[in-house]
Design an enzyme around this catalytic site. Structure first.
Site, PDB file in Angstrom:
ATOM      1  N   LYS A  70       5.885  74.551 -39.132  1.00 41.09           N
ATOM      2  CA  LYS A  70       5.121  75.674 -38.601  1.00 41.09           C
ATOM      3  C   LYS A  70       4.448  75.231 -37.311  1.00 41.09           C
ATOM      4  O   LYS A  70       4.127  74.052 -37.140  1.00 41.09           O
ATOM      5  CB  LYS A  70       4.032  76.080 -39.620  1.00 41.09           C
ATOM      6  CG  LYS A  70       3.552  77.485 -39.432  1.00 41.09           C
ATOM      7  CD  LYS A  70       4.482  78.473 -40.094  1.00 41.09           C
ATOM      8  CE  LYS A  70       4.027  79.897 -39.907  1.00 41.09           C
ATOM      9  NZ  LYS A  70       4.899  80.856 -40.608  1.00 41.09           N
ATOM     10  N   GLY A 104      -1.633  96.658 -52.689  1.00 36.98           N
ATOM     11  CA  GLY A 104      -1.555  96.450 -51.235  1.00 36.98           C
ATOM     12  C   GLY A 104      -0.472  97.315 -50.618  1.00 36.98           C
ATOM     13  O   GLY A 104       0.710  97.164 -50.933  1.00 36.98           O
ATOM     14  N   GLY A 149       0.090  97.527 -47.271  1.00 33.24           N
ATOM     15  CA  GLY A 149       0.163  97.110 -45.862  1.00 33.24           C
ATOM     16  C   GLY A 149       1.603  97.065 -45.392  1.00 33.24           C
ATOM     17  O   GLY A 149       2.427  97.883 -45.818  1.00 33.24           O
ATOM     18  N   VAL A 166       4.249  94.906 -45.875  1.00 32.72           N
ATOM     19  CA  VAL A 166       5.283  94.718 -46.900  1.00 32.72           C
ATOM     20  C   VAL A 166       5.163  95.813 -47.959  1.00 32.72           C
ATOM     21  O   VAL A 166       6.172  96.413 -48.362  1.00 32.72           O
ATOM     22  CB  VAL A 166       5.162  93.330 -47.576  1.00 32.72           C
ATOM     23  CG1 VAL A 166       6.265  93.160 -48.610  1.00 32.72           C
ATOM     24  CG2 VAL A 166       5.251  92.220 -46.546  1.00 32.72           C
TER      25      VAL A 166
HETATM   26  P1  NAD Z   1      -0.926  93.332 -44.549  1.00 31.42           P
HETATM   27  O1  NAD Z   1      -2.218  92.751 -44.075  1.00 31.42           O
HETATM   28  O2  NAD Z   1      -0.169  94.228 -43.660  1.00 31.42           O
HETATM   29  O3  NAD Z   1      -1.181  94.150 -45.920  1.00 31.42           O
HETATM   30  C1  NAD Z   1      -2.015  93.714 -46.943  1.00 31.42           C
HETATM   31  C2  NAD Z   1      -2.677  94.954 -47.526  1.00 31.42           C
HETATM   32  O4  NAD Z   1      -3.426  94.560 -48.674  1.00 31.42           O
HETATM   33  C3  NAD Z   1      -3.666  95.625 -46.561  1.00 31.42           C
HETATM   34  O5  NAD Z   1      -3.384  97.008 -46.474  1.00 31.42           O
HETATM   35  C4  NAD Z   1      -5.022  95.357 -47.213  1.00 31.42           C
HETATM   36  O6  NAD Z   1      -5.954  96.405 -46.975  1.00 31.42           O
HETATM   37  C5  NAD Z   1      -4.635  95.287 -48.672  1.00 31.42           C
HETATM   38  N1  NAD Z   1      -5.617  94.627 -49.521  1.00 31.42           N
HETATM   39  C6  NAD Z   1      -6.466  93.608 -49.213  1.00 31.42           C
HETATM   40  N2  NAD Z   1      -7.237  93.309 -50.278  1.00 31.42           N
HETATM   41  C7  NAD Z   1      -6.838  94.144 -51.283  1.00 31.42           C
HETATM   42  C8  NAD Z   1      -7.248  94.317 -52.625  1.00 31.42           C
HETATM   43  N3  NAD Z   1      -8.216  93.577 -53.178  1.00 31.42           N
HETATM   44  N4  NAD Z   1      -6.630  95.272 -53.369  1.00 31.42           N
HETATM   45  C9  NAD Z   1      -5.655  96.034 -52.838  1.00 31.42           C
HETATM   46  N5  NAD Z   1      -5.235  95.917 -51.565  1.00 31.42           N
HETATM   47  C10 NAD Z   1      -5.826  94.983 -50.804  1.00 31.42           C
HETATM   48  O7  NAD Z   1      -0.062  92.098 -45.031  1.00 31.42           O
HETATM   49  P2  NAD Z   1       1.517  92.078 -45.296  1.00 31.42           P
HETATM   50  O8  NAD Z   1       2.211  91.590 -44.092  1.00 31.42           O
HETATM   51  O9  NAD Z   1       1.907  93.362 -45.928  1.00 31.42           O
HETATM   52  O10 NAD Z   1       1.613  90.896 -46.379  1.00 31.42           O
HETATM   53  C11 NAD Z   1       1.188  91.117 -47.711  1.00 31.42           C
HETATM   54  C12 NAD Z   1       1.235  89.793 -48.461  1.00 31.42           C
HETATM   55  O11 NAD Z   1       2.578  89.280 -48.428  1.00 31.42           O
HETATM   56  C13 NAD Z   1       0.368  88.686 -47.856  1.00 31.42           C
HETATM   57  O12 NAD Z   1      -0.106  87.861 -48.905  1.00 31.42           O
HETATM   58  C14 NAD Z   1       1.333  87.897 -46.995  1.00 31.42           C
HETATM   59  O13 NAD Z   1       0.925  86.554 -46.822  1.00 31.42           O
HETATM   60  C15 NAD Z   1       2.593  87.978 -47.827  1.00 31.42           C
HETATM   61  N6  NAD Z   1       3.829  87.816 -47.054  1.00 31.42           N
HETATM   62  C16 NAD Z   1       4.125  88.679 -46.057  1.00 31.42           C
HETATM   63  C17 NAD Z   1       5.309  88.541 -45.347  1.00 31.42           C
HETATM   64  C18 NAD Z   1       5.670  89.511 -44.246  1.00 31.42           C
HETATM   65  O14 NAD Z   1       6.855  89.572 -43.868  1.00 31.42           O
HETATM   66  N7  NAD Z   1       4.742  90.294 -43.729  1.00 31.42           N
HETATM   67  C19 NAD Z   1       6.190  87.490 -45.653  1.00 31.42           C
HETATM   68  C20 NAD Z   1       5.872  86.621 -46.709  1.00 31.42           C
HETATM   69  C21 NAD Z   1       4.684  86.797 -47.398  1.00 31.42           C
END
Ligand code: NAD
Length: 359
Positions: free
Chosen positions: A95, A194, A196, A198
């Site tokens: 990374k 969540g 967001g 994903v």
């Molecule tokens: P994101 O920040 O877009 O979405 C996360 C969502 O979770 C947000 O809408 C946030 O408001 C919500 N959230 C936070 N606390 C919460 C709670 N207590 N209860 C319910 N919802 C809550 O992030 P993302 O890119 O969608 O990633 C989500 C997870 O997947 C993260 O842990 C990230 O590390 C992991 N991840 C993402 C990717 C990717 O391609 N984006 C790849 C591998 C792993």
């Protein structure tokens, strides 16, 4: 993974403890570049080269301290190795972290300097987009090094989330087949934590396949977006664990699988995108003992990394999707092994990855 516990125990790290942390995680090399003229302060952590050149995104974010940046890059590079190994990619994990300056006066010069830094490592590290960087930034990096992917010409997309969601959906399908004997998601009840990047993609995918969804998010806007787009049911954040569902899909935060939450779960399957879902590695065994089938997070959320590796090796999106689809079979094999040997899926997945990295 083992680092979860260690990294949470210590919030402030001395240089000595960072070195110990790197050693503990099995690091080979960690490189730093400081360039006053452009404001570049970069760390590249190469965890493993055993399976091939190390690959992993380049994130540019602000950090409260340099030590935090150092800790973050070590944690992330290590995770990339495990994701790559369990998905059988011909790469080690690495990374890059760019400590975001208050102002970047000349973005071109800044990323060219980073490109030179990557190039100095002679191909041992391949860089790509991550939080805070874009395919346009990778275009600049590519002026200084061939060891870059996700440029606008080569597989670049600002958002890997749909590919991550694809891997998670395939894992849910495998788990539903294994645990419930169903070939489709029609009528399968799934709680998504969540909504967001994903979560939103996953909810779309699951809805299209006829799943019955309930969604929670602390961000009401994100939640409303899902209600408007897909007509899903919603529940308060603290009630998501105890929903009467078949699958719990954590797509928000790490460390949510603690004893308190595990006790609340009614789902017989846990499969989601969040990194480091187990608050302690032992909780993989607790899930297993309670008859809850856990799809190991680092296996099923690697869609973005798989795409980066495929594109670097001259594949296209179709090839990436084919490989991500294979997460179904990888995780299914682990479910079978878990049942045969009466061992936690998390333990089996970690062992396979470890042996591939050290064997
Ligand atoms: P994101 O920040 O877009 O979405 C996360 C969502 O979770 C947000 O809408 C946030 O408001 C919500 N959230 C936070 N606390 C919460 C709670 N207590 N209860 C319910 N919802 C809550 O992030 P993302 O890119 O969608 O990633 C989500 C997870 O997947 C993260 O842990 C990230 O590390 C992991 N991840 C993402 C990717 C990717 O391609 N984006 C790849 C591998 C792993």
């Amino acid at each position: 993974m083992v680092e979860t516990v260690v990294s949470r125990r210590r919030s402030k790290r001395s240089y000595d403890s960072l070195m110990r942390y790197a050693e503990f995680l099995g690091y080979g090399e960690v490189h730093t570049k400081i360039d006053e003229k452009t404001g570049l302060k970069a760390i590249i952590a190469i965890h493993s080269l055993r399976r091939g050149p190390a690959i992993g995104g380049c994130r540019m974010v602000t950090y409260p301290s340099d030590a935090k940046a150092y800790e973050d890059v070590l944690r992330l590079g290590y995770m990339m190795s495990y994701k790559a190994a369990i998905n059988n990619l011909p790469h080690g994990g690495a990374k890059a972290v760019l400590i975001k300056p208050a102002v970047i006066k000349d973005r071109e010069a800044y990323f060219e300097k980073f490109g030179e830094f990557v190039n100095e490592l002679g191909g041992r590290y391949i860089t790509a987009v991550d939080s805070g960087t874009s395919p346009l930034d990778m275009d600049i990096v590519a002026k200084r090094t061939p060891y870059v992917t996700c440029t606008t010409q080569r597989g670049g997309d600002d958002d890997p989330s749909p590919l991550t969601a694809l891997g998670v959906r395939r894992a849910i399908e495998a788990a539903v087949k294994f645990k419930l004997g169903k070939d489709s998601l029609e009528g399968v009840r799934i709680a998504v934590q969540g909504a967001g990047h994903v979560g939103h993609s996953l909810i779309k995918d699951l809805k299209e396949r006829g799943a019955d969804l309930v969604v929670s998010d602390v961000n009401l806007k994100a939640l409303q977006h899902c209600i408007d787009d897909f007509g899903v049911r919603v529940c308060p954040p603290e009630e998501i664990y105890s929903q009467e569902v078949d699958v719990f899909a954590p797509c928000a935060l790490g460390a949510i699988l603690n004893l308190e939450h595990i006790k609340l779960l009614r789902a017989s399957i846990v499969a989601g995108s969040a990194n480091n879902q187990l608050a302690h590695r032992h909780y993989g065994t607790v899930l297993h003992e309670r008859g809850i089938l856990y799809a190991p997070d680092f296996l099923i959320n690697a869609g973005g990394l798989i795409h980066v590796a495929v594109v670097y090796d001259h594949g296209d999106l179709a090839r990436s999707m084919e490989q991500i689809n294979n997460i179904y079979f990888t995780v299914y094999d682990i479910f079978e092994q878990s049942a045969r040997e009466n061992r936690a899926t998390s333990e089996i997945a970690e062992k396979i990855a470890y042996e591939r990295l050290h064997g």
